[in-house]
Scaffold this motif. Structure first.
Motif, mmCIF file in Angstrom:
data_model
loop_
_atom_site.group_PDB
_atom_site.id
_atom_site.type_symbol
_atom_site.label_atom_id
_atom_site.label_comp_id
_atom_site.label_asym_id
_atom_site.label_seq_id
_atom_site.Cartn_x
_atom_site.Cartn_y
_atom_site.Cartn_z
ATOM 1 N N LEU A 62 0.799 -1.231 0.000
ATOM 2 C CA LEU A 62 0.000 0.000 0.000
ATOM 3 C C LEU A 62 0.832 1.281 0.000
ATOM 4 C CD1 LEU A 62 -2.784 -0.960 2.595
ATOM 5 C CD2 LEU A 62 -2.856 -1.171 0.102
ATOM 6 N N VAL A 63 2.118 1.159 0.261
ATOM 7 C CA VAL A 63 2.944 2.362 0.392
ATOM 8 C C VAL A 63 3.532 2.788 -0.950
ATOM 9 C CG1 VAL A 63 3.509 1.888 2.795
ATOM 10 C CG2 VAL A 63 5.000 0.986 0.985
ATOM 11 N N LYS A 64 3.888 4.067 -1.041
ATOM 12 C CA LYS A 64 4.503 4.584 -2.258
ATOM 13 C C LYS A 64 5.946 4.103 -2.398
ATOM 14 C CE LYS A 64 1.908 8.938 -2.753
ATOM 15 N NZ LYS A 64 2.023 10.416 -2.734
ATOM 16 N N ASP A 65 6.656 4.114 -1.285
ATOM 17 C CA ASP A 65 8.092 3.816 -1.300
ATOM 18 C C ASP A 65 8.367 2.627 -0.382
ATOM 19 O OD1 ASP A 65 10.872 3.784 -1.013
ATOM 20 O OD2 ASP A 65 11.052 5.960 -1.125
ATOM 21 N N ARG A 66 8.577 1.457 -0.968
ATOM 22 C CA ARG A 66 8.799 0.256 -0.172
ATOM 23 C C ARG A 66 10.121 0.288 0.592
ATOM 24 N NH1 ARG A 66 6.818 -4.666 -4.233
ATOM 25 N NH2 ARG A 66 4.587 -4.235 -4.077
ATOM 26 N N LEU A 67 11.129 0.903 -0.007
ATOM 27 C CA LEU A 67 12.423 0.988 0.662
ATOM 28 C C LEU A 67 12.325 1.860 1.903
ATOM 29 C CD1 LEU A 67 15.406 0.315 0.820
ATOM 30 C CD2 LEU A 67 15.869 2.240 -0.744
#
Length: 223
Positions: A98-103
């Motif tokens: 669900l997040v924009k930036d997995r890192l």
């Protein structure tokens, strides 16, 4: 939503089948994680979000093994707690999608930040309530299963019911204090618990497959 009535037409054979199905899912979880690992290491890479994913898979497999071991020793009071922890694995892995930036998500979790304080791509805080409700839209019935298993891990009427035998008139009951005996559950309850653990693992495997497909597509740019 109310709990569905238990299936009365079950036997020990159904319970054994449930354990066998759970073991098969353990193997599928393990193989899918290997596929993700292989897809990355063939390119001499290993992404940090995959480390997060592998950690969930490892926990899931161990929970399944513990569930079966405890159930086979007739310690269902402890075994059913693991169902709630498996539901937790589902919503944690779902949060990653669900997040924009997995890192950035990985780094914040690695540094000890709680997922409930992290926002998804739609700017919503990913609390357990939010994640379980959103996951229910993907897998209908998950929210109810999540709520019911929460009644196992937190002391509730579920434990009081397990410690009580009612007479046929429904008014009088016998309460037990067991120091050496195990709590005996009916076969239909045992089968229901095993089936629900299977359902949670099946949904976790679907989420893991979704991550696998996304990483296959992502890794193509390194070809």
């Amino acid at each position: 939503m109310e709990k569905q009535p238990l299936n009365e037409n079950v036997s020990e054979a159904d319970l054994i089948l449930g354990f066998e199905s759970l073991e098969q899912l353990n193997n599928k979880l393990n193989q899918t994680a290997i596929d993700i690992f292989t897809n990355e290491t063939q390119r001499k890479l290993l992404s940090k979000p995959s480390h997060f994913t592998f950690s969930i898979v490892h926990r899931a497999i161990e929970l399944n093994r513990g569930f079966k071991t405890l159930a086979e020793s007739n310690n269902w009071i402890t075994a059913i707690n693991l169902m709630r922890l498996q539901a937790d694995n589902c919503i944690r892995l779902f949060a990653l999608s669900l997040v924009k930036d997995r890192l950035d998500f990985y780094n914040r979790i690695q540094n000890g930040e709680h997922i409930r304080n992290i926002k998804d791509a739609e700017n919503n805080k990913m609390t357990d309530l939010y994640l379980s409700q959103k996951l229910d839209s993907l897998y209908p019935g998950f929210r109810l299963l999540y709520e019911n298993t929460s009644g196992f891990i937190h002391f509730s009427n579920e434990h009081m019911t397990a410690n009580t035998d009612k007479f046929e008139d429904g008014n009088d009951f016998v309460m037990h204090i067991r120091l050496s005996e195990t709590t005996e559950f009916s076969i239909n309850k045992k089968v229901d618990y095993a089936f629900n653990m299977f359902v949670l693992n099946k949904e976790l495997h679907k989420l893991l497959n979704g991550y696998k497909l996304s990483m296959i597509d992502f890794m193509k740019k390194y070809d």
